[in-house]
Design an enzyme around this catalytic site. Sequence first.
Site, PDB file in Angstrom:
ATOM      1  N   LEU A 168       8.136   3.578  -9.088  1.00  0.00           N
ATOM      2  CA  LEU A 168       7.974   4.881  -9.731  1.00  0.00           C
ATOM      3  C   LEU A 168       7.596   5.971  -8.732  1.00  0.00           C
ATOM      4  CD1 LEU A 168       7.829   6.654 -12.253  1.00  0.00           C
ATOM      5  CD2 LEU A 168       5.454   5.905 -12.552  1.00  0.00           C
ATOM      6  N   ALA A 169       6.558   5.749  -7.939  1.00  0.00           N
ATOM      7  CA  ALA A 169       6.124   6.780  -6.998  1.00  0.00           C
ATOM      8  C   ALA A 169       7.212   7.081  -5.976  1.00  0.00           C
ATOM      9  CB  ALA A 169       4.841   6.350  -6.294  1.00  0.00           C
ATOM     10  N   ASP A 170       7.907   6.054  -5.521  1.00  0.00           N
ATOM     11  CA  ASP A 170       9.006   6.272  -4.590  1.00  0.00           C
ATOM     12  C   ASP A 170      10.114   7.097  -5.224  1.00  0.00           C
ATOM     13  OD1 ASP A 170       8.678   4.775  -1.945  1.00  0.00           O
ATOM     14  OD2 ASP A 170       8.084   3.243  -3.372  1.00  0.00           O
ATOM     15  N   SER A 171      10.429   6.805  -6.473  1.00  0.00           N
ATOM     16  CA  SER A 171      11.513   7.515  -7.145  1.00  0.00           C
ATOM     17  C   SER A 171      11.161   8.980  -7.367  1.00  0.00           C
ATOM     18  CB  SER A 171      11.830   6.844  -8.481  1.00  0.00           C
ATOM     19  OG  SER A 171      12.236   5.508  -8.294  1.00  0.00           O
ATOM     20  N   ALA A 174      11.480  10.670  -4.146  1.00  0.00           N
ATOM     21  CA  ALA A 174      12.882  10.898  -3.799  1.00  0.00           C
ATOM     22  C   ALA A 174      13.407  12.181  -4.439  1.00  0.00           C
ATOM     23  CB  ALA A 174      13.729   9.705  -4.238  1.00  0.00           C
TER      24      ALA A 174
END
Length: 397
Positions: A168-171, A174
């Site tokens: 989630l945090a990566d997305s 992004a």
Amino acid sequence: MPQPAALDGVKVVELATLFAGPLATAFLGDFGADVVKVEHPTKPDPSRGHGPAKDGVGLWWKVLGRNKRTITANLSDPAGAEVLRRLVADADVLVENFRPGTLERWGIGPAELHAVNPRLVIARISGFGQVGPYARRPGFGTLAEAMSGFAAATGEPDGPPTLPPFGLADSVTALATAYAVMLALRSRDATGVGQVIDLAIIEPIMAMLGPQITWYDQLGYLQPRLGNRSNNNAPRNTYRCADGRWVAISTSAQSIAERVMRLVGRPELLDEPWFATGSGRAAHADVLDAAVSAWVAARNRDEVVAAFEQAEAAVAPVYDVRDILADPQYAALGTVVTVPDDDLGPVRMQNVPFRMSATPGRIRHTGRRHGQDTDAVLAELGYTADEIAALRARGVV
């Protein structure tokens, strides 16, 4: 005649692994950017091996690596650093997620790259940002989900802080990166000069968590864990149907709350003084949930959804992937697309996340093999076949 893609002519160099950086460049590639992904010759992006594989082919990579050309170069070797300098000479964007200080140590930090190309936009993604006491720590999305306040507010009231089962945090980072890159390109078009973007993975997800900081600052209020409930309205929860499937119900609007209670046979609750506000209803969630749960539990999911739609009340079935692939709304939107793949044949995956009337995005191809385009890209940069062979013999590419 069709218009060019929105980012046609934009060249992006990706020096990133795993999720936030590679997903950001995938979003840019979806709308026509020429994305060149640089991986180490013997240590490819670990995402190629994450999650389930078919016949030894990582499936996550096929989605994450879409619309990119892939080359290899050992950037810590001076000859590999020279490959990067040539790559960025006519590039618009570079996205990297090395630990802060790494590119500088190799002599290819922002100062050196801007000396080659002052118009270059450089997006630097790290766990904790380029400055501060934690800057040199290794950072991953899981740590951001923990430190941002997300995990503390997620889960059942009497349960532990809860992490999401996906990046989630990566997305979120992004999406923030793609947005920041477009802002920087807009500025570059006006000024002629690129800039450096510092993205700490701990920050974008925090921006999505609502007014928690302001609540605490002004009231000393800490967001509690509420499970699937909300402290802003009720009924708001997931409810189990007679056939074992689930639905989600939300009543953010007062009129919807009233329709739901009439539908489930409890219109007398509308006369309660507390029912008139979302916070009042949230304070009596046990009463409202009991009424909705009993009504839903006596019917199968399709009956529940049909009745809610007839009453113009907000409901959604809780889907897994099988439901998504069979749903007519997703089919109408084109949310899932089939893309040909050299290794797997036809592959279904999520399409680009929105539609544009004049310059729509599209997934042209899935993630390519490690270093598949090295020779072609190096030839474009002026390397001869003999020079490429020599670099390969040295382990530079």
